[in-house]
Design a protein around this motif. Structure first.
Motif, mmCIF file in Angstrom:
data_model
loop_
_atom_site.group_PDB
_atom_site.id
_atom_site.type_symbol
_atom_site.label_atom_id
_atom_site.label_comp_id
_atom_site.label_asym_id
_atom_site.label_seq_id
_atom_site.Cartn_x
_atom_site.Cartn_y
_atom_site.Cartn_z
ATOM 1 N N GLN A 1 0.827 -1.202 0.000
ATOM 2 C CA GLN A 1 0.000 0.000 0.000
ATOM 3 C C GLN A 1 0.864 1.256 0.000
ATOM 4 O OE1 GLN A 1 -2.861 -0.285 3.191
ATOM 5 N NE2 GLN A 1 -3.725 -2.198 2.423
ATOM 6 N N GLY A 2 1.984 1.202 0.719
ATOM 7 C CA GLY A 2 2.889 2.338 0.697
ATOM 8 C C GLY A 2 3.587 2.495 -0.637
ATOM 9 N N LEU A 3 3.985 1.381 -1.243
ATOM 10 C CA LEU A 3 4.672 1.438 -2.530
ATOM 11 C C LEU A 3 3.765 1.989 -3.625
ATOM 12 C CD1 LEU A 3 7.076 0.764 -4.373
ATOM 13 C CD2 LEU A 3 6.162 -1.562 -4.558
ATOM 14 N N PHE A 4 2.504 1.518 -3.650
ATOM 15 C CA PHE A 4 1.571 1.944 -4.689
ATOM 16 C C PHE A 4 0.777 3.189 -4.298
ATOM 17 C CE2 PHE A 4 1.574 -2.830 -5.420
ATOM 18 C CZ PHE A 4 2.635 -2.750 -6.311
ATOM 19 N N ARG A 5 1.010 3.651 -3.052
ATOM 20 C CA ARG A 5 0.326 4.847 -2.564
ATOM 21 C C ARG A 5 -1.188 4.721 -2.727
ATOM 22 N NH1 ARG A 5 4.507 6.261 -5.558
ATOM 23 N NH2 ARG A 5 3.269 6.970 -7.331
ATOM 24 N N ASN A 6 -1.705 3.555 -2.345
ATOM 25 C CA ASN A 6 -3.130 3.280 -2.502
ATOM 26 C C ASN A 6 -3.568 2.316 -1.404
ATOM 27 O OD1 ASN A 6 -5.695 2.164 -3.397
ATOM 28 N ND2 ASN A 6 -5.247 3.092 -5.378
ATOM 29 N N PRO A 7 -4.560 2.690 -0.580
ATOM 30 C CA PRO A 7 -4.997 1.809 0.514
ATOM 31 C C PRO A 7 -5.765 0.583 0.043
ATOM 32 C CG PRO A 7 -6.415 3.723 0.394
ATOM 33 C CD PRO A 7 -5.298 3.963 -0.571
ATOM 34 N N LEU A 8 -6.081 0.507 -1.267
ATOM 35 C CA LEU A 8 -6.817 -0.641 -1.788
ATOM 36 C C LEU A 8 -5.891 -1.701 -2.374
ATOM 37 C CD1 LEU A 8 -9.812 1.152 -3.563
ATOM 38 C CD2 LEU A 8 -9.626 0.337 -1.215
ATOM 39 N N ALA A 9 -4.591 -1.482 -2.267
ATOM 40 C CA ALA A 9 -3.629 -2.444 -2.816
ATOM 41 C C ALA A 9 -3.163 -3.386 -1.718
ATOM 42 C CB ALA A 9 -2.435 -1.706 -3.418
ATOM 43 N N ASP A 10 -3.033 -4.660 -2.070
ATOM 44 C CA ASP A 10 -2.414 -5.639 -1.178
ATOM 45 C C ASP A 10 -1.875 -6.766 -2.037
ATOM 46 O OD1 ASP A 10 -4.609 -7.259 -1.792
ATOM 47 O OD2 ASP A 10 -4.727 -8.052 0.233
ATOM 48 N N PRO A 11 -1.080 -7.669 -1.482
ATOM 49 C CA PRO A 11 -0.494 -8.732 -2.306
ATOM 50 C C PRO A 11 -1.518 -9.571 -3.046
ATOM 51 C CG PRO A 11 0.607 -8.603 -0.194
ATOM 52 C CD PRO A 11 -0.563 -7.682 -0.102
ATOM 53 N N GLY A 12 -2.708 -9.771 -2.460
ATOM 54 C CA GLY A 12 -3.725 -10.564 -3.133
ATOM 55 C C GLY A 12 -4.300 -9.861 -4.344
ATOM 56 N N LEU A 13 -4.523 -8.551 -4.223
ATOM 57 C CA LEU A 13 -5.154 -7.810 -5.305
ATOM 58 C C LEU A 13 -4.230 -7.599 -6.496
ATOM 59 C CD1 LEU A 13 -7.152 -5.115 -3.308
ATOM 60 C CD2 LEU A 13 -8.009 -7.193 -4.366
ATOM 61 N N ILE A 14 -2.916 -7.682 -6.293
ATOM 62 C CA ILE A 14 -2.007 -7.517 -7.421
ATOM 63 C C ILE A 14 -1.511 -8.863 -7.941
ATOM 64 C CG2 ILE A 14 -1.260 -5.238 -6.672
ATOM 65 C CD1 ILE A 14 1.329 -6.551 -5.688
ATOM 66 N N ASN B 1 7.953 6.314 3.399
ATOM 67 C CA ASN B 1 7.455 7.644 3.747
ATOM 68 C C ASN B 1 7.769 8.655 2.643
ATOM 69 O OD1 ASN B 1 6.390 6.826 6.194
ATOM 70 N ND2 ASN B 1 8.193 7.402 7.378
ATOM 71 N N ALA B 2 8.961 8.542 2.082
ATOM 72 C CA ALA B 2 9.328 9.450 0.992
ATOM 73 C C ALA B 2 8.493 9.186 -0.254
ATOM 74 C CB ALA B 2 10.815 9.306 0.680
ATOM 75 N N LEU B 3 8.187 7.912 -0.520
ATOM 76 C CA LEU B 3 7.391 7.581 -1.709
ATOM 77 C C LEU B 3 5.959 8.095 -1.598
ATOM 78 C CD1 LEU B 3 8.606 3.933 -2.473
ATOM 79 C CD2 LEU B 3 8.899 5.952 -3.919
ATOM 80 N N LEU B 4 5.486 8.329 -0.381
ATOM 81 C CA LEU B 4 4.150 8.900 -0.237
ATOM 82 C C LEU B 4 4.054 10.267 -0.891
ATOM 83 C CD1 LEU B 4 3.272 7.967 3.478
ATOM 84 C CD2 LEU B 4 2.420 6.893 1.385
#
Length: 348
Positions: free
Chosen positions: A86-99, A230-233
């Motif tokens: 979620q931090g890498l993709f900057r999206n709270p809807l992302a997780d290992p299952g969804l990708i 944190n920087a990627l956010l």
């Protein structure tokens, strides 16, 4: 935000208390209930067979202890990798299952089980867990890399494209697993059903040892990337200006996620929504700083998965529900709520 940080020590104490309570309940409850005081005596003292019933000692030490340890490792790792994604993709809807990494790991394990059946029969029993973990790991790496490449564009990494690619790859993986199920014999089919529904029922000290080796690296390296996350956010360009090697961080996060999720899928099957729900709950409690989100997600993920496992054991006792069903029933409504909230804000 200020209030969340002000009560950070209280939140951490509560998370630790939840984890300890969940661990104790996991050891005490099941088709054969053991009093909490007896459970504590087994854990804290060296008891002789005359002081405690031998069957209680056997149940706790040989059946429920490895199951509890596996639940701790799996829950903490899924939540940790979910927070990282979620931090890498900057999206709270992302997780290992969804990708797609979870389904890819399941596909890798399925290929080993079905197509490698003859080879596996010739290997020593002690080696089998390592082979299955490696198959799941390679499957998770392959699908993660493919999703990442499909998400690339001239402007950079597109989160929306990556999620859509993950959905497509998950569907393809499901179709191939379905074909393998058709080709499998009865024993293989039962094993494949285990992967698809998720359970901690196959726990053993040998599997826990294999899982711990994989999780140790993930637990050690991922929290070290908290500052980079944190920087990627702020965005990839801003992170580069702050001195972050964005491409290296991406590769390391993806590889560690594939290792952690692949190992968890290999020993426990597909357990969804832990990596999605837990990090979001932690951010609501502690804010978006990954220096707090990552370790707190591990605590909450481990505790919630153990509680879900207890529910799975008790709902239809003496039978047992797959734990993936419990996490899906709890996590799917939360995911829909996140999606509706994002749509109202003009997000995904």
């Amino acid at each position: 935000m200020v209030a969340a940080y002000r009560f950070k020590p209280v939140v951490v104490v509560l998370l630790l208390a939840l984890l300890l309570l969940a661990s104790l309940l996991s050891l005490a409850l099941g088709p054969v209930a053991i009093p909490l005081d007896d459970t504590l005596r087994v854990l804290l003292q060296r008891m002789t067979a005359a002081e405690l019933p031998a069957d209680q000692v056997l149940i706790i030490e040989q059946i429920r202890m490895p199951r509890t340890l596996m639940g701790l490792l799996v829950g903490a790792t899924l939540a940790l990798t979910g927070a990282a994604m979620q931090g890498l993709f900057r999206n709270p809807l992302a997780d290992p299952g969804l990708i797609g990494v979870s389904s890819g790991a399941a596909l890798g394990a399925a290929l080993v089980i079905v197509l490698g059946g003859t080879l596996l029969a010739q290997l020593p029993t002690a080696v089998l867990p390592y082979v299955t973990v490696m198959g799941a790991f390679l499957g998770g790496v392959a699908t993660t890399w493919l999703v990442y490449r499909l998400g690339q564009s001239v402007q950079g990494t597109s989160v929306a494209s990556m999620l859509l690619a993950g959905i497509a790859i998950a569907a393809i993986s499901g179709a191939v697993i379905g074909l393998l199920s058709y080709l499998a014999d009865d024993a293989m089919l039962r094993t494949l059903t285990f992967w698809n529904m998720g359970t901690l029922g196959g726990a053993s000290y040998e599997r826990v040892a294999v899982l711990a080796l994989c999780c140790a690296l993930v637990w050690w390296r991922l929290p070290r990337q908290a500052s980079a996350l944190n920087a990627l956010l702020l965005g990839e360009s801003e992170a580069r200006h702050l001195g972050v090697d964005v491409e290296r961080v991406k590769r390391e996060l993806v590889l560690l996620t594939a290792l952690g999720v692949g190992a968890c899928v290999a020993v426990a099957g597909l357990i969804g929504f832990v990596g999605l729900v837990v990090p979001h709950l932690v951010r609501l409690l502690l804010g978006a700083d990954h220096r707090r989100v990552l370790p707190a997600s591990m605590l909450l993920g481990a505790g919630l998965l153990l509680l879900a496992d207890v529910v799975a054991r008790l709902v239809v006792s003496p039978a047992e529900l797959p734990i993936g069903i419990i996490t899906a029933v709890l996590g799917a409504p939360f995911f829909l709520a996140l999606l509706l909230r994002a749509q109202r804000r003009g997000g995904v």
